[in-house]
Design an enzyme around this catalytic site. Structure first.
Site, PDB file in Angstrom:
ATOM      1  N   PRO A   2     -28.568  33.196  38.041  1.00  0.00           N
ATOM      2  CA  PRO A   2     -27.564  32.128  38.248  1.00  0.00           C
ATOM      3  C   PRO A   2     -27.508  31.205  37.028  1.00  0.00           C
ATOM      4  CG  PRO A   2     -29.086  32.266  40.120  1.00  0.00           C
ATOM      5  CD  PRO A   2     -29.656  33.114  39.019  1.00  0.00           C
ATOM      6  N   GLU A   3     -26.310  31.011  36.519  1.00  0.00           N
ATOM      7  CA  GLU A   3     -26.116  30.121  35.379  1.00  0.00           C
ATOM      8  C   GLU A   3     -25.547  28.800  35.897  1.00  0.00           C
ATOM      9  OE1 GLU A   3     -26.568  30.878  32.093  1.00  0.00           O
ATOM     10  OE2 GLU A   3     -26.723  33.052  32.037  1.00  0.00           O
TER      11      GLU A   3
END
Ligand SMILES: [Zn+2]
Length: 271
Positions: A2-3
């Site tokens: 997840p960014e």
């Protein structure tokens, strides 16, 4: 992994379901995450209303007044809201129970995520104290990048991926922003002009902003659903597109290792 846009989408997805609601319990099925979930975390949280759901870098911050719950999604973590007692799966490690009958459920197959607690001012916490500015804030600007990079020889891509410089610019977004700004990823950070940093700061902001706005369309998935914004369908121009034609000049996209990370760039458009 997840960014920042995925974490911000998660924040927006869960906030309306938990803010203002009192914590009635915490179920920890697996304590061994990146760091052990504190043994007394449930006691700290129970009885307190969730006052705010904020984000700093890739950390989600749930303030309950007496302190702050810090949640990180790690490599593979996700959060979703469930409204019933759906049986937990093997990777559903933590449930936060709320007085409206819903639960915030944390799923993390690789267990690099984190659930931590602090009573101190959040900006002084060791994980957050040295973080650089938020990329979408006014503090993050061409002037800031230019000044901070003078006399630094490291590659500009490594420079903008350093969370002490700016938070939340991961490998995909760094590659795409450098392409949009026409800057070669291996160029020394200290040898880039102010006007080119202006293009780069604009590119970082607009790419992250577009990804967050795309994530908005997945918000309903946070309830009884997947809970995973996943990677946005945002069209990638260079990332993971080795040997395919550059969308601007048709030269084959190249791949190189820069700072231990795969980097994709056009040898003609990026200098
Ligand atoms: Zn090109």
């Amino acid at each position: 992994m997840p960014e920042l846009p995925e974490v911000e989408t998660t924040r927006r997805g869960i906030e309306p379901h938990i803010r203002g609601h009192r914590v009635t319990g915490l179920i920890v099925r697996q304590r061994q995450l990146r760091w052990p979930v504190p043994a007394r975390l449930g006691q700290h949280l129970r009885g307190h209303p969730v006052k705010s759901v904020d984000r700093r870098g890739k950390y989600l911050l749930l303030s309950v007044g007496a302190g702050t719950l810090i949640v990180h999604l790690g490599m593979s973590g996700s959060l979703r809201i469930i409204h019933n007692d759906t049986a937990p799966g093997p990777h559903d490690h933590v449930d936060l129970l709320l007085d409206n009958g819903s639960r915030l459920r944390f799923t993390d197959p690789r267990r690099f995520g984190a659930w931590l607690w602090t009573r101190d001012a959040i900006e002084t916490h060791p994980l957050l104290a040295t973080l650089g500015p938020e990329p979408l804030s006014e503090m993050f600007s061409a002037d800031y990048l230019h000044e901070l990079s003078r006399s630094r020889k490291l590659a500009v891509k490594s420079f903008i991926m350093n969370s002490h410089v700016v938070v939340g610019v991961g490998n995909i977004y760094a590659s795409e922003a450098l392409f949009r700004a026409g800057i070669h990823p291996a160029r020394a950070a200290g040898r880039i002009s102010l006007s080119r940093y202006r293009q780069l700061a604009d590119a970082i902001k607009s790419i992250l902003d577009e990804a967050i706005r795309q994530g908005g369309t997945t918000l309903r998935n946070f309830v009884n659903g997947e809970g995973k914004p996943g990677y946005f369908s945002q069209s990638l121009q260079v990332y993971s597109r080795r040997d395919t034609p550059c969308p601007r000049c048709a030269t084959p996209i190249r791949e190189a290792r820069i700072g231990q990370r795969s980097s994709f760039y056009c040898p003609i458009c990026q200098r």
